[in-house]
Structure formats: C-alpha cells, structure tokens
Design a protein around this motif. Sequence first.
Motif, PDB file in Angstrom:
ATOM      1  N   GLN A   1       0.805  -1.139   0.116  1.00 22.94           N
ATOM      2  CA  GLN A   1       0.069  -0.010   0.037  1.00 22.94           C
ATOM      3  C   GLN A   1       1.174   1.183  -0.154  1.00 22.94           C
ATOM      4  OE1 GLN A   1      -2.603  -0.409   3.140  1.00 22.94           O
ATOM      5  NE2 GLN A   1      -3.820  -2.333   2.476  1.00 22.94           N
ATOM      6  N   TRP A   2       2.000   1.008   0.722  1.00 26.29           N
ATOM      7  CA  TRP A   2       2.824   2.346   0.853  1.00 26.29           C
ATOM      8  C   TRP A   2       3.423   2.603  -0.614  1.00 26.29           C
ATOM      9  CZ3 TRP A   2       6.372   1.986   5.750  1.00 26.29           C
ATOM     10  CH2 TRP A   2       5.667   1.963   6.784  1.00 26.29           C
TER      11      TRP A   2
ATOM     12  N   ASP B   1       3.560   5.430  -5.648  1.00 21.51           N
ATOM     13  CA  ASP B   1       3.632   5.792  -6.985  1.00 21.51           C
ATOM     14  C   ASP B   1       2.596   6.708  -7.530  1.00 21.51           C
ATOM     15  OD1 ASP B   1       5.444   3.592  -7.640  1.00 21.51           O
ATOM     16  OD2 ASP B   1       3.928   2.100  -7.640  1.00 21.51           O
ATOM     17  N   GLN B   2       1.563   6.960  -6.842  1.00 21.01           N
ATOM     18  CA  GLN B   2       0.773   8.052  -7.296  1.00 21.01           C
ATOM     19  C   GLN B   2       1.219   9.515  -6.705  1.00 21.01           C
ATOM     20  OE1 GLN B   2      -2.925   6.639  -4.964  1.00 21.01           O
ATOM     21  NE2 GLN B   2      -3.311   4.947  -6.527  1.00 21.01           N
ATOM     22  N   GLY B   3       2.299   9.502  -6.116  1.00 17.77           N
ATOM     23  CA  GLY B   3       2.929  10.752  -5.476  1.00 17.77           C
ATOM     24  C   GLY B   3       2.759  11.201  -4.502  1.00 17.77           C
ATOM     25  N   LYS B   4       1.888  10.262  -3.729  1.00 19.47           N
ATOM     26  CA  LYS B   4       1.665  10.723  -2.133  1.00 19.47           C
ATOM     27  C   LYS B   4       2.666  10.002  -1.295  1.00 19.47           C
ATOM     28  CE  LYS B   4      -3.184  10.370  -3.297  1.00 19.47           C
ATOM     29  NZ  LYS B   4      -4.295   9.679  -2.897  1.00 19.47           N
ATOM     30  N   ILE B   5       3.189  10.588  -0.147  1.00 14.07           N
ATOM     31  CA  ILE B   5       3.923  10.026   0.931  1.00 14.07           C
ATOM     32  C   ILE B   5       3.347   9.708   2.037  1.00 14.07           C
ATOM     33  CG2 ILE B   5       6.038  10.195   2.115  1.00 14.07           C
ATOM     34  CD1 ILE B   5       7.136  12.166   0.019  1.00 14.07           C
TER      35      ILE B   5
ATOM     36  N   SER C   1       1.787   8.920   5.798  1.00  7.53           N
ATOM     37  CA  SER C   1       2.310   9.574   7.008  1.00  7.53           C
ATOM     38  C   SER C   1       3.245   8.722   7.731  1.00  7.53           C
ATOM     39  CB  SER C   1       1.081  10.029   7.877  1.00  7.53           C
ATOM     40  OG  SER C   1       0.366   8.775   8.063  1.00  7.53           O
ATOM     41  N   GLU C   2       3.212   7.320   7.440  1.00  8.44           N
ATOM     42  CA  GLU C   2       4.015   6.383   8.417  1.00  8.44           C
ATOM     43  C   GLU C   2       5.286   6.432   8.171  1.00  8.44           C
ATOM     44  OE1 GLU C   2       1.258   5.404   6.590  1.00  8.44           O
ATOM     45  OE2 GLU C   2      -0.173   4.369   7.909  1.00  8.44           O
ATOM     46  N   ILE C   3       5.801   6.901   6.622  1.00  8.83           N
ATOM     47  CA  ILE C   3       7.085   6.964   5.932  1.00  8.83           C
ATOM     48  C   ILE C   3       7.440   8.376   6.492  1.00  8.83           C
ATOM     49  CG2 ILE C   3       8.318   7.137   4.208  1.00  8.83           C
ATOM     50  CD1 ILE C   3       6.562   5.079   2.623  1.00  8.83           C
ATOM     51  N   LYS C   4       6.706   9.481   6.522  1.00 10.38           N
ATOM     52  CA  LYS C   4       7.053  10.559   6.958  1.00 10.38           C
ATOM     53  C   LYS C   4       7.714  10.336   8.409  1.00 10.38           C
ATOM     54  CE  LYS C   4       4.649  13.497   4.041  1.00 10.38           C
ATOM     55  NZ  LYS C   4       3.264  14.398   3.909  1.00 10.38           N
TER      56      LYS C   4
END
Length: 127
Positions: free
Chosen positions: A74-75, A80-84, A86-89
């Motif tokens: 899911q991450w 791939d859709q250009g969204k980061i 929040s968990e990765i941030k």
Amino acid sequence: MDDSKVVGGKVKKPGKRGRKPAKIDLKAKLERSRQSARECRARKKLRYQYLEELVSSRERAICALREELEMYKQWCMAMDQGKIPSEIKALLTGEEQGKAQQNSTKLAKAGKTEANSSNPCRYPAYD
C-alpha cells in the motif's frame, strides 16, 4: 563313538550354544513391556504437542509478515501516485531525530569508556 569333543582338556557335549535364557517371571516381563509402551506413548504425545505449538507459532509469524507485506504494498502504491504516506514521514523524521540522539549518546558513552578503561573485563557496548 561318542559325539562329545575334547577341547583344551575339557570334554564338551553337543547341545544348545549361546546364552541360556534367564528364568524371568513372565508377569514381570509383561509389566516391563507395558511400562515401556506407556512411556513411549507419553513421549509421542509430548512430541506432537511441541510440534503443534511450533506450527502455530510459525503460522502466527506468517500472518504478521503477510500483514507487513500488504502494508508495504500500500505504501508503494501511494508513492507511485505521488503521495508520501504519513507512516514513512514519521519514520524519516524519527530517523533524523534518532541520528541526533545516537550522536549525543555516542559522545556520552565515549566518556564512560574512558572512565572504565581500567577494568579490561567490561565491554563498552554493555555499559
């Protein structure tokens, strides 16, 4: 002539060779056999319990890994859709904070190791 043979000055008569069977009480022999069978069944039961626990723990680990893999998928789709996500941030900011904390703790540990250098049996990693 007689079937007996003379070996080493002794007369041996033909007959059964080998150990003579001991006169063991048949009931005692049967009870020993039963006890051995009971112990064997108990060991088998314990072995199966151990294997069942091992399988269940491995199944739980597999489920946890599948959930983790799904989260990573899911991450990746979000990235791939250009969204980061929040968990990765949070992970990235946590790593940056962690690096700063590690640097400060390394400096503090360096001071401890210098103080403990008189004792050669101590490991600085465990202070």
